[in-house]
Write a protein that holds these residues in place. Structure first.
Motif, PDB file in Angstrom:
ATOM      1  N   GLY A 175       1.152  -1.221  -0.023  1.00  0.00           N
ATOM      2  CA  GLY A 175       0.036   0.381  -0.065  1.00  0.00           C
ATOM      3  C   GLY A 175       0.398   1.413   0.508  1.00  0.00           C
ATOM      4  N   TYR A 176       1.826   1.927  -0.135  1.00  0.00           N
ATOM      5  CA  TYR A 176       2.513   2.272   0.211  1.00  0.00           C
ATOM      6  C   TYR A 176       3.783   2.581  -1.157  1.00  0.00           C
ATOM      7  CZ  TYR A 176       2.260   3.224   4.454  1.00  0.00           C
ATOM      8  OH  TYR A 176       1.264   3.491   5.645  1.00  0.00           O
ATOM      9  N   VAL A 177       4.642   3.197  -1.774  1.00  0.00           N
ATOM     10  CA  VAL A 177       4.888   3.478  -3.035  1.00  0.00           C
ATOM     11  C   VAL A 177       6.779   4.549  -2.370  1.00  0.00           C
ATOM     12  CG1 VAL A 177       3.412   4.056  -5.074  1.00  0.00           C
ATOM     13  CG2 VAL A 177       4.286   6.106  -3.849  1.00  0.00           C
ATOM     14  N   TYR A 178       8.016   4.020  -3.065  1.00  0.00           N
ATOM     15  CA  TYR A 178       8.821   4.594  -2.421  1.00  0.00           C
ATOM     16  C   TYR A 178       9.742   5.536  -3.776  1.00  0.00           C
ATOM     17  CZ  TYR A 178       8.277   1.201   1.019  1.00  0.00           C
ATOM     18  OH  TYR A 178       7.816   0.323   1.957  1.00  0.00           O
ATOM     19  N   GLN A 179      10.564   6.254  -3.376  1.00  0.00           N
ATOM     20  CA  GLN A 179      10.598   7.308  -4.699  1.00  0.00           C
ATOM     21  C   GLN A 179      11.866   8.034  -4.336  1.00  0.00           C
ATOM     22  OE1 GLN A 179       7.288  10.268  -5.065  1.00  0.00           O
ATOM     23  NE2 GLN A 179       6.326   8.712  -6.337  1.00  0.00           N
ATOM     24  N   ARG A 180      12.335   7.984  -4.662  1.00  0.00           N
ATOM     25  CA  ARG A 180      13.772   9.220  -4.397  1.00  0.00           C
ATOM     26  C   ARG A 180      13.551   9.825  -4.309  1.00  0.00           C
ATOM     27  NH1 ARG A 180      17.917   9.177  -8.660  1.00  0.00           N
ATOM     28  NH2 ARG A 180      16.811   7.428  -9.877  1.00  0.00           N
ATOM     29  N   VAL A 181      14.606  10.865  -3.283  1.00  0.00           N
ATOM     30  CA  VAL A 181      14.373  11.921  -2.636  1.00  0.00           C
ATOM     31  C   VAL A 181      14.676  13.189  -3.410  1.00  0.00           C
ATOM     32  CG1 VAL A 181      14.355  13.052  -0.456  1.00  0.00           C
ATOM     33  CG2 VAL A 181      14.952  10.896  -0.511  1.00  0.00           C
ATOM     34  N   ILE A 182      13.703  14.242  -3.750  1.00  0.00           N
ATOM     35  CA  ILE A 182      14.499  15.095  -4.700  1.00  0.00           C
ATOM     36  C   ILE A 182      14.453  16.392  -3.821  1.00  0.00           C
ATOM     37  CG2 ILE A 182      13.222  16.686  -6.607  1.00  0.00           C
ATOM     38  CD1 ILE A 182      13.184  13.287  -7.069  1.00  0.00           C
ATOM     39  N   ASP A 183      15.647  16.902  -4.478  1.00  0.00           N
ATOM     40  CA  ASP A 183      16.447  18.253  -2.902  1.00  0.00           C
ATOM     41  C   ASP A 183      15.409  19.211  -3.790  1.00  0.00           C
ATOM     42  OD1 ASP A 183      17.721  19.807  -1.530  1.00  0.00           O
ATOM     43  OD2 ASP A 183      19.384  19.698  -2.871  1.00  0.00           O
ATOM     44  N   ASN A 184      14.727  19.323  -3.086  1.00  0.00           N
ATOM     45  CA  ASN A 184      13.400  20.979  -4.054  1.00  0.00           C
ATOM     46  C   ASN A 184      14.178  22.067  -2.964  1.00  0.00           C
ATOM     47  OD1 ASN A 184      12.361  19.779  -1.688  1.00  0.00           O
ATOM     48  ND2 ASN A 184       9.997  20.237  -2.006  1.00  0.00           N
ATOM     49  N   ARG A 185      15.039  22.340  -2.011  1.00  0.00           N
ATOM     50  CA  ARG A 185      15.606  23.061  -1.236  1.00  0.00           C
ATOM     51  C   ARG A 185      15.737  24.597  -1.903  1.00  0.00           C
ATOM     52  NH1 ARG A 185      20.093  21.341   2.046  1.00  0.00           N
ATOM     53  NH2 ARG A 185      20.538  20.130  -0.237  1.00  0.00           N
ATOM     54  N   ILE A 186      15.201  25.604  -1.157  1.00  0.00           N
ATOM     55  CA  ILE A 186      15.099  27.025  -1.737  1.00  0.00           C
ATOM     56  C   ILE A 186      16.434  27.436  -0.836  1.00  0.00           C
ATOM     57  CG2 ILE A 186      13.636  27.014  -3.840  1.00  0.00           C
ATOM     58  CD1 ILE A 186      12.194  29.080  -1.771  1.00  0.00           C
ATOM     59  N   ASP A 187      16.097  29.399  -0.473  1.00  0.00           N
ATOM     60  CA  ASP A 187      16.764  29.902   0.750  1.00  0.00           C
ATOM     61  C   ASP A 187      15.792  29.630   1.551  1.00  0.00           C
ATOM     62  OD1 ASP A 187      14.324  31.528  -0.488  1.00  0.00           O
ATOM     63  OD2 ASP A 187      16.062  32.933  -0.521  1.00  0.00           O
ATOM     64  N   ARG A 188      16.622  29.862   2.490  1.00  0.00           N
ATOM     65  CA  ARG A 188      15.458  30.307   4.192  1.00  0.00           C
ATOM     66  C   ARG A 188      15.250  28.904   4.653  1.00  0.00           C
ATOM     67  NH1 ARG A 188      10.905  33.676   3.027  1.00  0.00           N
ATOM     68  NH2 ARG A 188      10.748  33.505   0.899  1.00  0.00           N
ATOM     69  N   GLY A 189      15.687  27.617   4.732  1.00  0.00           N
ATOM     70  CA  GLY A 189      15.590  27.018   4.684  1.00  0.00           C
ATOM     71  C   GLY A 189      14.017  26.440   4.645  1.00  0.00           C
ATOM     72  N   LEU A 190      13.674  26.598   3.591  1.00  0.00           N
ATOM     73  CA  LEU A 190      12.677  26.212   2.831  1.00  0.00           C
ATOM     74  C   LEU A 190      12.454  25.199   2.089  1.00  0.00           C
ATOM     75  CD1 LEU A 190      10.691  29.613   2.912  1.00  0.00           C
ATOM     76  CD2 LEU A 190      10.523  28.502   4.552  1.00  0.00           C
ATOM     77  N   VAL A 191      11.584  24.644   1.372  1.00  0.00           N
ATOM     78  CA  VAL A 191      11.434  23.705   0.447  1.00  0.00           C
ATOM     79  C   VAL A 191       9.851  24.227  -0.532  1.00  0.00           C
ATOM     80  CG1 VAL A 191      12.813  21.422   1.473  1.00  0.00           C
ATOM     81  CG2 VAL A 191      10.076  21.945   1.568  1.00  0.00           C
ATOM     82  N   GLU A 192      10.042  23.768  -1.674  1.00  0.00           N
ATOM     83  CA  GLU A 192       9.580  24.105  -2.869  1.00  0.00           C
ATOM     84  C   GLU A 192       8.738  22.841  -3.424  1.00  0.00           C
ATOM     85  OE1 GLU A 192       9.527  28.750  -5.136  1.00  0.00           O
ATOM     86  OE2 GLU A 192      10.131  26.541  -6.240  1.00  0.00           O
ATOM     87  N   ASP A 193       7.691  23.671  -3.371  1.00  0.00           N
ATOM     88  CA  ASP A 193       6.695  22.842  -4.577  1.00  0.00           C
ATOM     89  C   ASP A 193       5.662  23.587  -5.679  1.00  0.00           C
ATOM     90  OD1 ASP A 193       7.128  21.017  -2.670  1.00  0.00           O
ATOM     91  OD2 ASP A 193       5.066  19.759  -2.118  1.00  0.00           O
ATOM     92  N   LEU A 194       6.044  23.302  -6.638  1.00  0.00           N
ATOM     93  CA  LEU A 194       5.463  23.730  -7.827  1.00  0.00           C
ATOM     94  C   LEU A 194       3.932  23.417  -8.122  1.00  0.00           C
ATOM     95  CD1 LEU A 194       7.785  24.272  -9.960  1.00  0.00           C
ATOM     96  CD2 LEU A 194       7.953  25.845  -8.275  1.00  0.00           C
ATOM     97  N   ARG A 195       2.558  24.057  -7.188  1.00  0.00           N
ATOM     98  CA  ARG A 195       1.562  23.548  -8.016  1.00  0.00           C
ATOM     99  C   ARG A 195       0.990  24.161  -8.975  1.00  0.00           C
ATOM    100  NH1 ARG A 195      -4.098  21.774  -5.804  1.00  0.00           N
ATOM    101  NH2 ARG A 195      -1.581  20.155  -4.982  1.00  0.00           N
ATOM    102  N   CYS A 196       0.934  23.355  -9.878  1.00  0.00           N
ATOM    103  CA  CYS A 196       0.867  23.894 -11.512  1.00  0.00           C
ATOM    104  C   CYS A 196      -0.793  23.459 -11.175  1.00  0.00           C
ATOM    105  CB  CYS A 196       1.693  22.776 -12.750  1.00  0.00           C
ATOM    106  SG  CYS A 196       2.775  23.511 -12.217  1.00  0.00           S
ATOM    107  N   PRO A 197      -1.822  24.672 -11.158  1.00  0.00           N
ATOM    108  CA  PRO A 197      -3.011  23.802 -12.492  1.00  0.00           C
ATOM    109  C   PRO A 197      -3.206  23.908 -13.731  1.00  0.00           C
ATOM    110  CG  PRO A 197      -2.995  26.136 -10.803  1.00  0.00           C
ATOM    111  CD  PRO A 197      -1.823  25.715 -11.026  1.00  0.00           C
ATOM    112  N   THR A 198      -4.094  22.469 -13.880  1.00  0.00           N
ATOM    113  CA  THR A 198      -3.961  22.852 -15.180  1.00  0.00           C
ATOM    114  C   THR A 198      -5.076  21.997 -15.552  1.00  0.00           C
ATOM    115  OG1 THR A 198      -3.027  21.100 -16.909  1.00  0.00           O
ATOM    116  CG2 THR A 198      -3.223  19.764 -14.670  1.00  0.00           C
ATOM    117  N   ILE A 199      -5.647  22.954 -17.334  1.00  0.00           N
ATOM    118  CA  ILE A 199      -6.635  22.677 -17.909  1.00  0.00           C
ATOM    119  C   ILE A 199      -7.337  22.401 -19.139  1.00  0.00           C
ATOM    120  CG2 ILE A 199      -8.983  23.969 -18.240  1.00  0.00           C
ATOM    121  CD1 ILE A 199      -8.566  25.532 -15.925  1.00  0.00           C
ATOM    122  N   GLY A 200      -6.892  21.547 -19.673  1.00  0.00           N
ATOM    123  CA  GLY A 200      -7.149  20.954 -20.637  1.00  0.00           C
ATOM    124  C   GLY A 200      -5.304  21.099 -21.359  1.00  0.00           C
ATOM    125  N   GLY A 201      -4.901  21.049 -20.601  1.00  0.00           N
ATOM    126  CA  GLY A 201      -3.479  20.376 -20.751  1.00  0.00           C
ATOM    127  C   GLY A 201      -2.599  21.846 -20.299  1.00  0.00           C
TER     128      GLY A 201
END
Length: 313
Positions: A175-201
């Motif tokens: 029931g679980y998946v295993y993935q590589r750790v993506i280094d999405n760190r930026i500055d100020r000790g934060l990580v950043e996810d890019l939420r991309c709303p998509t409509i018709g591609g």
């Protein structure tokens, strides 16, 4: 759709809120209460849009098997667009297949209907990973029994937000998946996810969501920005993400995309076909701004799909 009685979607017991549809369990704590209170002003704004829109104007949409509640992004977007929820499939301009489940049945639409998300039958993490790797040509998944080092372990289920870093090699848990750790760190000790709303591609805008590294798998954000798509994603990356959404059967939804700072590559780590939003951490003005932008894009998508349908007849 009138939003009355939406609170019946929840069960409250022993300090836990359970979402009946998905089974998600949320502890009633100050953070959750604060998020709910900060959401209500936006809810009332959208309610005013809904009440001011004559039912005979704008596109009519039939949602099945479920109707979106006020915390889903499509609810606010359709009212900002002057659209309404049809009383029956026969009165609808378009049918929106709306099921807040990880996997769903392939329910036949009404004859001749234009359908949104009809072919998006699974957003299980393993399926998302498989499609991502087929489209982008490089791997996200790892085999925990042979992977030597850190990896992300998270539930297959939609909306679990239970990701954590474990170390391999180790035995896989069902029931679980295993993935590589993506280094999405930026500055100020934060990580950043890019939420991309998509409509018709198409991705009308990008919402970088930032939080502390220690809270990288949390659903709460320290800040959320609004960025023009071309400032964040190259044209080639936008084309690849559009190809990915087509392969997923996703006409409407949200992609969670990470950029690895070591090699600059994009990784799609989650797909939401019944995405919630706008994000709580945004100001009321920004919530309204994003919703209106997405409403314009949604109307353009409906108009384009209508024109294409006419051209085929």
């Amino acid at each position: 759709m009138h939003s009355a009685l939406w609170w019946n979607d929840f069960e409250f017991s022993n300090g836990i809120v359970t979402v009946k549809k998905t089974g998600a369990r949320l502890p009633i704590e100050p953070g959750l209460i604060g998020e709910v209170l900060s959401w209500f002003p936006f809810y009332f704004v959208v309610e005013s849009w809904r009440l001011k829109t004559p039912s005979q104007t704008g596109p009519k949409i039939w949602f099945a098997p479920d109707r979106p509640r006020p915390w889903y992004l499509i609810w606010s977007v359709l009212h900002a667009a002057g659209a309404s929820i049809a009383r029956s499939p026969a009165q609808a301009d378009v049918v929106f297949y709306f099921d807040d489940s990880t996997t769903c049945d392939d329910t036949p639409p009404p004859p001749g209907a234009r359908v949104i998300n009809q072919h998006c039958a699974s957003i299980a993490k393993s399926h998302v990973t498989k499609v991502f790797e087929q489209v982008f040509g490089y791997s996200l998944s790892v085999d925990p029994s042979t992977w030597n080092g850190a990896m992300v372990m998270k539930s297959e289920k939609n909306g679990a937000h239970d990701g954590r870093i474990v170390h391999g090699p180790c035995e896989a848990v069902e029931g679980y998946v295993y993935q590589r750790v993506i280094d999405n760190r930026i500055d100020r000790g934060l990580v950043e996810d890019l939420r991309c709303p998509t409509i018709g591609g198409r991705i009308p805008l990008v919402l970088p969501k930032r939080r502390r590294v220690a809270e990288r798998f949390s659903n709460s954000n320290d800040e959320v920005l609004i960025c023009e798509t071309d400032k964040v994603l190259s044209r080639e990356e936008q084309d690849m993400l559009a190809k990915f959404t087509r392969a997923m059967g996703l006409d409407w939804g949200g992609l969670d995309v990470l950029r690895d700072r070591s090699d600059g590559r994009l990784y799609v780590v989650d797909v939401n076909k019944t995405d919630m939003g706008p994000p709580i951490a945004m100001s009321l003005d920004d919530k309204i701004r994003v919703t209106r932008r997405l409403a314009d894009a949604f109307l353009e998508y409906l108009e384009a799909s209508t024109s294409n349908a006419r051209g085929l007849n």
